[in-house]
Write a protein that holds these residues in place. Structure first.
Motif, PDB file in Angstrom:
ATOM      1  N   VAL A  58       0.843  -1.199   0.000  1.00 47.83           N
ATOM      2  CA  VAL A  58       0.000   0.000   0.000  1.00 47.83           C
ATOM      3  C   VAL A  58       0.879   1.250   0.000  1.00 47.83           C
ATOM      4  N   PHE A  59       1.927   1.257   0.820  1.00 49.76           N
ATOM      5  CA  PHE A  59       2.851   2.390   0.856  1.00 49.76           C
ATOM      6  C   PHE A  59       3.484   2.598  -0.523  1.00 49.76           C
ATOM      7  N   SER A  60       3.968   1.533  -1.120  1.00 47.82           N
ATOM      8  CA  SER A  60       4.602   1.626  -2.434  1.00 47.82           C
ATOM      9  C   SER A  60       3.626   2.122  -3.494  1.00 47.82           C
ATOM     10  N   PHE A  61       2.391   1.660  -3.413  1.00 48.96           N
ATOM     11  CA  PHE A  61       1.352   2.117  -4.337  1.00 48.96           C
ATOM     12  C   PHE A  61       1.149   3.630  -4.202  1.00 48.96           C
ATOM     13  N   GLY A  62       1.114   4.133  -2.959  1.00 48.15           N
ATOM     14  CA  GLY A  62       0.983   5.570  -2.724  1.00 48.15           C
ATOM     15  C   GLY A  62       2.140   6.338  -3.335  1.00 48.15           C
ATOM     16  N   CYS A  63       3.349   5.789  -3.214  1.00 49.10           N
ATOM     17  CA  CYS A  63       4.532   6.429  -3.810  1.00 49.10           C
ATOM     18  C   CYS A  63       4.413   6.489  -5.329  1.00 49.10           C
ATOM     19  N   VAL A  64       4.013   5.382  -5.935  1.00 46.03           N
ATOM     20  CA  VAL A  64       3.868   5.347  -7.389  1.00 46.03           C
ATOM     21  C   VAL A  64       2.841   6.387  -7.831  1.00 46.03           C
ATOM     22  N   MET A  65       1.695   6.462  -7.132  1.00 44.84           N
ATOM     23  CA  MET A  65       0.685   7.455  -7.496  1.00 44.84           C
ATOM     24  C   MET A  65       1.232   8.871  -7.361  1.00 44.84           C
ATOM     25  N   LEU A  66       1.872   9.178  -6.229  1.00 45.10           N
ATOM     26  CA  LEU A  66       2.388  10.521  -5.978  1.00 45.10           C
ATOM     27  C   LEU A  66       3.408  10.932  -7.035  1.00 45.10           C
ATOM     28  N   HIS A  67       4.345  10.072  -7.306  1.00 47.73           N
ATOM     29  CA  HIS A  67       5.422  10.445  -8.214  1.00 47.73           C
ATOM     30  C   HIS A  67       4.997  10.398  -9.677  1.00 47.73           C
ATOM     31  N   THR A  68       3.968   9.645  -9.988  1.00 45.10           N
ATOM     32  CA  THR A  68       3.405   9.685 -11.334  1.00 45.10           C
ATOM     33  C   THR A  68       2.663  11.005 -11.547  1.00 45.10           C
ATOM     34  N   LEU A  69       1.861  11.413 -10.570  1.00 47.24           N
ATOM     35  CA  LEU A  69       1.102  12.658 -10.688  1.00 47.24           C
ATOM     36  C   LEU A  69       1.994  13.899 -10.642  1.00 47.24           C
ATOM     37  N   SER A  70       3.111  13.818  -9.920  1.00 43.63           N
ATOM     38  CA  SER A  70       4.013  14.972  -9.837  1.00 43.63           C
ATOM     39  C   SER A  70       5.000  15.005 -11.008  1.00 43.63           C
ATOM     40  N   HIS A  71       5.047  13.931 -11.773  1.00 41.58           N
ATOM     41  CA  HIS A  71       5.955  13.808 -12.919  1.00 41.58           C
ATOM     42  C   HIS A  71       7.422  13.870 -12.500  1.00 41.58           C
ATOM     43  N   GLU A  72       7.717  13.407 -11.291  1.00 40.64           N
ATOM     44  CA  GLU A  72       9.106  13.427 -10.827  1.00 40.64           C
ATOM     45  C   GLU A  72       9.446  12.143 -10.088  1.00 40.64           C
ATOM     46  N   TRP A  73      10.645  11.671 -10.331  1.00 39.71           N
ATOM     47  CA  TRP A  73      11.180  10.523  -9.600  1.00 39.71           C
ATOM     48  C   TRP A  73      11.583  11.014  -8.211  1.00 39.71           C
ATOM     49  N   PRO A  74      11.336  10.233  -7.169  1.00 44.57           N
ATOM     50  CA  PRO A  74      11.717  10.687  -5.829  1.00 44.57           C
ATOM     51  C   PRO A  74      13.224  10.770  -5.653  1.00 44.57           C
ATOM     52  N   THR A  75      13.660  11.806  -4.978  1.00 44.26           N
ATOM     53  CA  THR A  75      15.073  11.923  -4.630  1.00 44.26           C
ATOM     54  C   THR A  75      15.185  11.790  -3.124  1.00 44.26           C
TER      55      THR A  75
END
Length: 132
Positions: A58-75
């Motif tokens: 669930v946490f990973s899914f939230g990360c994928v959604m957030l970073h897809t919508l922000s158009h940025e890979w997490p740093t």
């Protein structure tokens, strides 16, 4: 597994590590696989002794959604901040750590339930995450 192309297009794939889990049993998997940028704090803190279940996914899914919508890979960012007045160290929540990505989500994606859903998925407390 969700794979992202360099254009941040999501692709669903099976990397051969998938196992069926009976939801009626308390079975847990060990040795969390995944990309560090998408792993929850409890998986990173536990090292090789991590025990996880759906909460990690669930946490990973939230990360994928957030970073897809922000158009940025997490740093990488620090999980602890220092109060400039008292110099006390305070742990940041995952939502606080990733706040710059939330700010980059356009208005159309901000409406409705997406932001609260992502925030729930990124809870630092596994039992408080959205259930699947």
């Amino acid at each position: 597994s969700v794979l992202l192309s360099k254009w941040l297009e999501g692709k669903v794939g099976d990397l051969g590590t998938t196992r069926l889990v009976d939801p009626r049993r308390q079975s847990r998997m060990t040795k969390a696989p995944g990309t560090v940028d998408f792993m929850p704090p409890e998986a990173l803190a536990a090292g090789d002794n991590v025990r996880y279940g759906r909460e990690l996914d669930v946490f990973s899914f939230g990360c994928v959604m957030l970073h897809t919508l922000s158009h940025e890979w997490p740093t990488p960012s620090v999980a602890v901040v220092t109060d400039p007045v008292t110099f006390e160290m305070k742990a940041q929540s995952e939502v606080e750590r990733r706040s710059s990505y939330f700010a980059k989500i356009d208005g159309r994606s901000r409406s409705g339930v997406l932001i609260p859903l992502i925030e729930s998925c990124l809870s630092n407390i596994p039992k408080n995450r959205t259930s699947i």
